[in-house]
Design a protein around this motif. Structure first.
Motif, PDB file in Angstrom:
ATOM      1  N   GLY A   1      -8.789   9.658   1.113  1.00  0.00           N
ATOM      2  CA  GLY A   1      -9.281   8.564   0.276  1.00  0.00           C
ATOM      3  C   GLY A   1      -8.224   7.486   0.115  1.00  0.00           C
ATOM      4  O   GLY A   1      -8.501   6.297   0.300  1.00  0.00           O
ATOM      5  N   LEU A   2      -7.017   7.887  -0.220  1.00  0.00           N
ATOM      6  CA  LEU A   2      -5.940   6.918  -0.409  1.00  0.00           C
ATOM      7  C   LEU A   2      -5.595   6.233   0.902  1.00  0.00           C
ATOM      8  O   LEU A   2      -5.330   5.037   0.957  1.00  0.00           O
ATOM      9  CB  LEU A   2      -4.695   7.606  -0.993  1.00  0.00           C
ATOM     10  CG  LEU A   2      -4.830   8.081  -2.442  1.00  0.00           C
ATOM     11  CD1 LEU A   2      -3.607   8.884  -2.868  1.00  0.00           C
ATOM     12  CD2 LEU A   2      -5.035   6.899  -3.382  1.00  0.00           C
ATOM     13  N   LEU A   3      -5.640   7.012   2.009  1.00  0.00           N
ATOM     14  CA  LEU A   3      -5.327   6.419   3.313  1.00  0.00           C
ATOM     15  C   LEU A   3      -6.382   5.383   3.709  1.00  0.00           C
ATOM     16  O   LEU A   3      -6.081   4.428   4.426  1.00  0.00           O
ATOM     17  CB  LEU A   3      -5.224   7.512   4.385  1.00  0.00           C
ATOM     18  CG  LEU A   3      -3.963   8.373   4.318  1.00  0.00           C
ATOM     19  CD1 LEU A   3      -4.025   9.489   5.347  1.00  0.00           C
ATOM     20  CD2 LEU A   3      -2.715   7.527   4.540  1.00  0.00           C
ATOM     21  N   SER A   4      -7.614   5.579   3.231  1.00  0.00           N
ATOM     22  CA  SER A   4      -8.671   4.640   3.595  1.00  0.00           C
ATOM     23  C   SER A   4      -8.365   3.245   3.038  1.00  0.00           C
ATOM     24  O   SER A   4      -8.786   2.240   3.591  1.00  0.00           O
ATOM     25  CB  SER A   4     -10.022   5.124   3.078  1.00  0.00           C
ATOM     26  OG  SER A   4     -10.109   4.938   1.684  1.00  0.00           O
ATOM     27  N   TYR A   5      -7.605   3.178   1.946  1.00  0.00           N
ATOM     28  CA  TYR A   5      -7.236   1.877   1.374  1.00  0.00           C
ATOM     29  C   TYR A   5      -6.360   1.078   2.329  1.00  0.00           C
ATOM     30  O   TYR A   5      -6.315  -0.134   2.287  1.00  0.00           O
ATOM     31  CB  TYR A   5      -6.487   2.060   0.048  1.00  0.00           C
ATOM     32  CG  TYR A   5      -7.385   2.484  -1.090  1.00  0.00           C
ATOM     33  CD1 TYR A   5      -8.515   1.730  -1.434  1.00  0.00           C
ATOM     34  CD2 TYR A   5      -7.096   3.622  -1.826  1.00  0.00           C
ATOM     35  CE1 TYR A   5      -9.326   2.114  -2.475  1.00  0.00           C
ATOM     36  CE2 TYR A   5      -7.914   4.016  -2.880  1.00  0.00           C
ATOM     37  CZ  TYR A   5      -9.025   3.260  -3.199  1.00  0.00           C
ATOM     38  OH  TYR A   5      -9.833   3.639  -4.224  1.00  0.00           O
ATOM     39  N   VAL A   6      -5.577   1.803   3.155  1.00  0.00           N
ATOM     40  CA  VAL A   6      -4.746   1.085   4.114  1.00  0.00           C
ATOM     41  C   VAL A   6      -5.349   1.148   5.513  1.00  0.00           C
ATOM     42  O   VAL A   6      -4.657   0.959   6.517  1.00  0.00           O
ATOM     43  CB  VAL A   6      -3.291   1.618   4.128  1.00  0.00           C
ATOM     44  CG1 VAL A   6      -2.579   1.216   2.851  1.00  0.00           C
ATOM     45  CG2 VAL A   6      -3.249   3.120   4.322  1.00  0.00           C
ATOM     46  N   GLY A   7      -6.644   1.435   5.570  1.00  0.00           N
ATOM     47  CA  GLY A   7      -7.369   1.332   6.829  1.00  0.00           C
ATOM     48  C   GLY A   7      -7.211   2.492   7.783  1.00  0.00           C
ATOM     49  O   GLY A   7      -7.485   2.356   8.973  1.00  0.00           O
ATOM     50  N   VAL A   8      -6.788   3.652   7.285  1.00  0.00           N
ATOM     51  CA  VAL A   8      -6.667   4.813   8.164  1.00  0.00           C
ATOM     52  C   VAL A   8      -7.985   5.600   8.142  1.00  0.00           C
ATOM     53  O   VAL A   8      -8.505   5.893   7.060  1.00  0.00           O
ATOM     54  CB  VAL A   8      -5.503   5.722   7.721  1.00  0.00           C
ATOM     55  CG1 VAL A   8      -5.437   6.974   8.587  1.00  0.00           C
ATOM     56  CG2 VAL A   8      -4.189   4.959   7.770  1.00  0.00           C
ATOM     57  N   ALA A   9      -8.524   5.904   9.305  1.00  0.00           N
ATOM     58  CA  ALA A   9      -9.764   6.675   9.382  1.00  0.00           C
ATOM     59  C   ALA A   9      -9.511   8.100   8.903  1.00  0.00           C
ATOM     60  O   ALA A   9      -8.397   8.610   9.019  1.00  0.00           O
ATOM     61  CB  ALA A   9     -10.281   6.679  10.816  1.00  0.00           C
ATOM     62  N   PRO A  10     -10.534   8.739   8.338  1.00  0.00           N
ATOM     63  CA  PRO A  10     -10.359  10.105   7.815  1.00  0.00           C
ATOM     64  C   PRO A  10      -9.781  11.052   8.863  1.00  0.00           C
ATOM     65  O   PRO A  10     -10.170  11.014  10.026  1.00  0.00           O
ATOM     66  CB  PRO A  10     -11.780  10.529   7.446  1.00  0.00           C
ATOM     67  CG  PRO A  10     -12.503   9.260   7.220  1.00  0.00           C
ATOM     68  CD  PRO A  10     -11.891   8.241   8.130  1.00  0.00           C
ATOM     69  N   VAL A  11      -8.839  11.874   8.440  1.00  0.00           N
ATOM     70  CA  VAL A  11      -8.197  12.840   9.328  1.00  0.00           C
ATOM     71  C   VAL A  11      -8.626  14.238   8.911  1.00  0.00           C
ATOM     72  O   VAL A  11      -8.651  14.548   7.720  1.00  0.00           O
ATOM     73  CB  VAL A  11      -6.657  12.731   9.240  1.00  0.00           C
ATOM     74  CG1 VAL A  11      -5.983  13.738  10.164  1.00  0.00           C
ATOM     75  CG2 VAL A  11      -6.194  11.318   9.528  1.00  0.00           C
TER      76      VAL A  11
END
Lengths: 297, 314
Positions: free
Chosen positions: B156-166
């Motif tokens: 969720g937090l990574l999605s804020y910086v545009g990282v696709a779910p891992v």
């Protein structure tokens, strides 16, 4: 945290008192960088603690939302705790964990005090041999002998019992080592004075030595409690029915039962954490003492 | 135990005896009584099982795990000709490196940062001690929740910086990393404590002298401070390695050795062969246990040898 701490050749010493000195602090840019580093690591390392606690009060709609919420927007819900208590027999598992921890703490304190006392204060034939033998148990990885220990418990019909959980841990090489280090620094004049006063061997041990080395004994107690309360592999093998399991196995069960209800799973974690959290907050100096005992140079 | 008390007559002789201790302490076998409680536990649950582990590793076992005849070194030759076990050893090595090195580096950065005279040192120290309250199970469960691919807060937090779910725990390429991250998190506080104690013992005048010689910043740290705390760094490297080799709970809870055996370490493999799904292959499991024992003993022996030399040296 069943830490396999090995001994270093000399006694641990507590962190030296910090004297005010110009050598230890930087100015300007260095200090800012320092705060930034600390701040970032603080946020990253404390986040699991924060999220575990706050998440345990989040409603399913809050905690399962994407992108995520870091605060229970729709209010704190205590229901997670009620749900966790429904899935695992928590009170019973708490009791099991407590029983194991008490047995292990008492057992390790008694066996370690007696052995360390003999090694330091009594004349023993082959003292070096006995010391090496006791310490060698610290070098045997428990996982390498877990199969025969499991088989022995099965043969004795002790599967699913508190006895089986505690028995192998009633003595620890680390305890003997830690107390021996403390006893070695005990003033020998006190031993001689006690002898002049007619205090016997056991009387000296019980009435003088133990009270005067209480901080180290307390450190060992805290260390044994933490490792007993936090055990995982052995209780996983030895207990099958939920009512015989320890709280650690209980919360692992929570996750496998319903991974879609993270709030409930985290509530279980918080409940399992309460005793050790209290210990860390209030017994910190004993934890530091116990944990760093082997690391001195 | 009362028989070990000195007699009044003996006490009266204190002045005459040249070495009073030797006279009044219980005789050599009386003293061994004090060792008996610990020895009983160690014999029953360490030394006897150790012998039995070795014995079992040379035995075939039946469906119920009972020894059913001598097979010599068959279990061992099986292990070392099985590419799966090769992978297990590699995974174990990878997990160890991914755990030990980052946890020492982060602990060192924290210890150095807290060494500076800043406010709130006590606050930070208490905060960084909080993970001590976590057991391997509670830590793993919290990380499991946070790393959930669909609803986990990390993605969720990574999605804020545009990282696709891992799929942290479900992808072979990231699962070992995720399990190691959990272990690092659990280890950092301890490493911080040990390194802080080492740094606290560095004499101020040494630092002052180095400063007067023009060393500062990174050069002061790497050229002067690091060598001074090298015993602590070495200690953490060795004990951390031994501990990483023994890790089990985080793997059992987070990945069960998967996906595609990418987190199957040696200890997990012992569990898998001997206990998981009622496999009960205690002979083969014991052979792996002996491999673990040899590895750990070699590392510990190395530590003792090295430290002994170190002590002589300083």
């Amino acid at each position: 945290m069943a830490t396999a701490t090995s001994p270093a050749p000399t006694a641990a010493r507590p962190p030296a008192a910090r004297r005010p000195t110009s050598a230890r602090h930087r100015s300007g840019g260095g200090r800012v960088l320092n705060y930034v580093l600390l701040g970032v690591l603080f946020l990253v390392l404390l986040f699991p603690v924060y999220y575990g606690l706050v998440g345990s009060f989040m409603s399913p709609s809050d905690i399962n939302t994407f992108p995520p919420r870091l605060w229970p927007v729709s209010g704190f819900v205590a229901e997670n705790y009620a749900n966790a208590l429904e899935v695992i027999p928590l009170a019973r598992q708490y009791l099991n964990s407590a029983a194991v921890a008490v047995l292990v703490v008492v057992g390790q304190l008694v066996t370690s005090v007696l052995a360390a006392y003999a090694l330091v204060f009594l004349r023993i034939r082959g003292r070096r041999f006995w010391f090496a033998l006791l310490l060698s148990t610290m070098m045997i990885p428990w996982e390498a002998i877990i199969i025969p220990n499991y088989l022995a418990m099965a043969e004795l019909g002790l599967i699913n019992t508190v006895a089986a959980l505690a028995l192998p841990y009633l003595a620890a090489g680390f305890g003997v080592f830690l107390l021996r280090q403390a006893f070695l620094t005990f003033p020998m004049e006190l031993r001689d004075a006690a002898r002049v006063d007619g205090v016997g061997s056991f009387g000296f041990l019980w009435r003088i030595l133990v009270p005067l080395t209480r901080p180290t004994i307390a450190a060992l107690g805290v260390w044994s409690f933490l490792s007993a309360w936090n055990m995982y592999f052995w209780p996983l093998l030895i207990t099958q029915a939920p009512e015989n399991q320890t709280i650690q196995i209980g919360i692992a069960q929570l996750q496998s039962v319903d991974a879609n209800d993270p709030g409930m799973v985290l509530a279980g974690v918080v409940l399992a954490l309460l005793p050790t959290l209290a210990l860390v907050l209030f017994g910190q100096r004993f934890i530091v003492r116990g944990l760093t005992a082997g690391s001195g140079r | 135990m009362t028989t070990t008390a000195p007699t009044p007559a003996a006490v009266g002789k204190v002045g005459e005896a040249r070495r009073p201790r030797s006279r009044r302490e219980p005789g050599s076998w009386g003293a061994v009584v004090y060792l008996v409680p610990a020895l009983v536990v160690f014999v029953a649950f360490f030394f006897f099982p150790l012998g039995r582990s070795i014995y079992l590793s040379f035995q075939r076992s039946d469906l119920f795990g009972r020894p059913r005849g001598f097979v010599g070194v068959e279990h061992y030759t099986d292990l070392f000709t099985d590419p799966g076990f090769g992978k297990t050893l590699l995974v174990t090595l990878g997990f160890t490196l991914l755990t030990v090195i980052p946890s020492i580096l982060i602990g060192l950065v924290l210890a150095l940062a807290l060494q500076e005279r800043i406010r709130a040192v006590r606050f930070f120290r208490t905060a960084f001690a909080l993970p001590f309250a976590f057991s391997v199970a509670t830590a793993a469960v919290v990380f499991g929740v946070m790393l959930n691919p669909a609803t986990g807060v990390v993605n969720g937090l990574l999605s804020y910086v545009g990282v696709a779910p891992v799929g942290w725990l479900t992808e072979p390429s990231t699962a070992l990393l995720a399990v190691a991250a959990t272990s690092v998190w659990m280890q950092v506080g301890y490493n911080l404590l040990v390194l802080s104690a080492g740094l606290g013992a560095v004499p101020d005048d040494v630092l002052e002298a180095a400063r007067l010689d023009g060393a500062s910043g990174l050069r002061l740290q790497t050229g002067v401070v690091l060598p001074l705390i090298s015993p602590q760094l070495f200690f953490l490297a060795v004990t951390g390695t031994v501990q990483a080799l023994q890790s089990f709970g985080q793997i059992h809870i987070l990945t069960r050795g998967g996906p595609d055996r990418s987190t199957q370490t040696l200890v997990y493999s012992i569990y898998d062969v001997a206990f998981a799904n009622n496999n009960s292959n205690f002979g083969a499991g014991s052979a792996q246990a002996i491999v673990l024992l040899v590895v750990v003993l070699a590392i510990t022996a190395f530590q003792f040898g090295f430290l002994q030399r170190k002590v002589f040296y300083s």
